[in-house]
Motif scaffolding. Structure first.
Motif, mmCIF file in Angstrom:
data_model
loop_
_atom_site.group_PDB
_atom_site.id
_atom_site.type_symbol
_atom_site.label_atom_id
_atom_site.label_comp_id
_atom_site.label_asym_id
_atom_site.label_seq_id
_atom_site.Cartn_x
_atom_site.Cartn_y
_atom_site.Cartn_z
ATOM 1 N N ARG A 25 7.085 -59.123 48.456
ATOM 2 C CA ARG A 25 6.172 -58.831 47.353
ATOM 3 C C ARG A 25 4.726 -59.032 47.803
ATOM 4 N N ILE A 26 4.470 -60.088 48.552
ATOM 5 C CA ILE A 26 3.126 -60.345 49.075
ATOM 6 C C ILE A 26 2.709 -59.215 50.015
ATOM 7 N N GLU A 27 3.631 -58.780 50.840
ATOM 8 C CA GLU A 27 3.336 -57.671 51.751
ATOM 9 C C GLU A 27 2.909 -56.436 50.964
ATOM 10 N N GLY A 28 3.580 -56.171 49.859
ATOM 11 C CA GLY A 28 3.208 -55.044 48.997
ATOM 12 C C GLY A 28 1.828 -55.233 48.389
ATOM 13 N N GLN A 29 1.530 -56.468 47.992
ATOM 14 C CA GLN A 29 0.205 -56.754 47.435
ATOM 15 C C GLN A 29 -0.888 -56.499 48.472
ATOM 16 N N VAL A 30 -0.643 -56.905 49.700
ATOM 17 C CA VAL A 30 -1.638 -56.697 50.765
ATOM 18 C C VAL A 30 -1.831 -55.204 51.009
ATOM 19 N N ARG A 31 -0.743 -54.449 51.006
ATOM 20 C CA ARG A 31 -0.878 -52.992 51.164
ATOM 21 C C ARG A 31 -1.687 -52.406 50.009
ATOM 22 N N GLY A 32 -1.495 -52.961 48.818
ATOM 23 C CA GLY A 32 -2.264 -52.508 47.664
ATOM 24 C C GLY A 32 -3.752 -52.775 47.827
ATOM 25 N N ILE A 33 -4.088 -53.922 48.390
ATOM 26 C CA ILE A 33 -5.494 -54.250 48.645
ATOM 27 C C ILE A 33 -6.069 -53.278 49.673
ATOM 28 N N GLU A 34 -5.296 -52.996 50.708
ATOM 29 C CA GLU A 34 -5.740 -52.031 51.722
ATOM 30 C C GLU A 34 -6.044 -50.680 51.073
ATOM 31 N N LYS A 35 -5.201 -50.267 50.145
ATOM 32 C CA LYS A 35 -5.403 -48.988 49.449
ATOM 33 C C LYS A 35 -6.655 -49.047 48.567
ATOM 34 N N MET A 36 -6.881 -50.200 47.940
ATOM 35 C CA MET A 36 -8.074 -50.365 47.110
ATOM 36 C C MET A 36 -9.335 -50.193 47.944
ATOM 37 N N VAL A 37 -9.334 -50.765 49.149
ATOM 38 C CA VAL A 37 -10.485 -50.628 50.047
ATOM 39 C C VAL A 37 -10.641 -49.174 50.461
ATOM 40 N N GLU A 38 -9.527 -48.560 50.823
ATOM 41 C CA GLU A 38 -9.551 -47.155 51.241
ATOM 42 C C GLU A 38 -10.115 -46.258 50.139
ATOM 43 N N GLU A 39 -9.792 -46.574 48.886
ATOM 44 C CA GLU A 39 -10.223 -45.758 47.752
ATOM 45 C C GLU A 39 -11.566 -46.199 47.177
ATOM 46 N N ASP A 40 -12.230 -47.145 47.849
ATOM 47 C CA ASP A 40 -13.521 -47.661 47.379
ATOM 48 C C ASP A 40 -13.456 -48.179 45.947
ATOM 49 N N ARG A 41 -12.406 -48.922 45.652
ATOM 50 C CA ARG A 41 -12.270 -49.498 44.313
ATOM 51 C C ARG A 41 -13.287 -50.612 44.108
ATOM 52 N N TYR A 42 -13.484 -50.994 42.875
ATOM 53 C CA TYR A 42 -14.437 -52.025 42.488
ATOM 54 C C TYR A 42 -14.147 -53.325 43.243
ATOM 55 N N CYS A 43 -15.179 -53.895 43.859
ATOM 56 C CA CYS A 43 -15.034 -55.063 44.731
ATOM 57 C C CYS A 43 -14.316 -56.235 44.054
ATOM 58 N N ILE A 44 -14.678 -56.514 42.830
ATOM 59 C CA ILE A 44 -14.105 -57.665 42.128
ATOM 60 C C ILE A 44 -12.599 -57.490 41.937
ATOM 61 N N ASP A 45 -12.155 -56.259 41.729
ATOM 62 C CA ASP A 45 -10.712 -56.017 41.602
ATOM 63 C C ASP A 45 -9.996 -56.383 42.906
ATOM 64 N N GLY A 46 -10.584 -56.029 44.031
ATOM 65 C CA GLY A 46 -10.006 -56.388 45.327
ATOM 66 C C GLY A 46 -9.994 -57.894 45.541
ATOM 67 N N LEU A 47 -11.086 -58.548 45.180
ATOM 68 C CA LEU A 47 -11.159 -60.003 45.313
ATOM 69 C C LEU A 47 -10.132 -60.695 44.421
ATOM 70 N N THR A 48 -9.929 -60.158 43.235
ATOM 71 C CA THR A 48 -8.916 -60.714 42.327
ATOM 72 C C THR A 48 -7.531 -60.620 42.960
ATOM 73 N N GLN A 49 -7.242 -59.486 43.573
ATOM 74 C CA GLN A 49 -5.944 -59.315 44.224
ATOM 75 C C GLN A 49 -5.803 -60.226 45.446
ATOM 76 N N ILE A 50 -6.877 -60.432 46.176
ATOM 77 C CA ILE A 50 -6.833 -61.352 47.310
ATOM 78 C C ILE A 50 -6.508 -62.763 46.828
ATOM 79 N N GLY A 51 -7.109 -63.172 45.718
ATOM 80 C CA GLY A 51 -6.797 -64.479 45.145
ATOM 81 C C GLY A 51 -5.329 -64.596 44.761
ATOM 82 N N ALA A 52 -4.774 -63.512 44.233
ATOM 83 C CA ALA A 52 -3.358 -63.518 43.861
ATOM 84 C C ALA A 52 -2.467 -63.647 45.098
ATOM 85 N N VAL A 53 -2.843 -62.966 46.182
ATOM 86 C CA VAL A 53 -2.076 -63.060 47.431
ATOM 87 C C VAL A 53 -2.150 -64.483 47.979
#
Length: 99
Positions: A25-53
């Motif tokens: 599940r963590i591996e999937g979350q990390v892949r999701g963060i990678e996709k967020m960066v690739e898609e230039d998603r809002y920074c805070i959303d990525g940071l929130t996901q990093i905190g969850a990981v």
């Protein structure tokens, strides 16, 4: 004669399937963060996901520490118990220093 399983029994053996599921599940979350960066998603959303990981990894670490303390330290032979205790405390110290 069959081949004996000589792999050591680790402290997390009883919870191994749960730990593996959590790690996938963590591996999937990390892949999701990678996709967020690739898609230039809002920074805070990525940071929130990093905190969850990080929180999820902390739970895995606590599970490993719990298993190690209950089996590898408590049930260690007297001649290695002190060494195992020191090893456990050093691992906890490393986990606490992160960041």
């Amino acid at each position: 004669m069959g081949i004996e399983n000589t792999a050591p029994v680790r402290g997390y053996t009883a919870t191994k399937p749960q730990l593996q599921t959590r790690l996938r599940r963590i591996e999937g979350q990390v892949r999701g963060i990678e996709k967020m960066v690739e898609e230039d998603r809002y920074c805070i959303d990525g940071l929130t996901q990093i905190g969850a990981v990080q929180a999820a990894l902390d739970k895995v670490a606590l599970g490993l520490l719990d298993g190690h303390a209950r089996t590898c330290v408590v049930h260690a032979d007297d001649d290695v118990q002190e060494e195992r205790t020191e090893e456990l405390l050093a691992a906890v110290a490393r986990l606490m220093r992160r960041g």
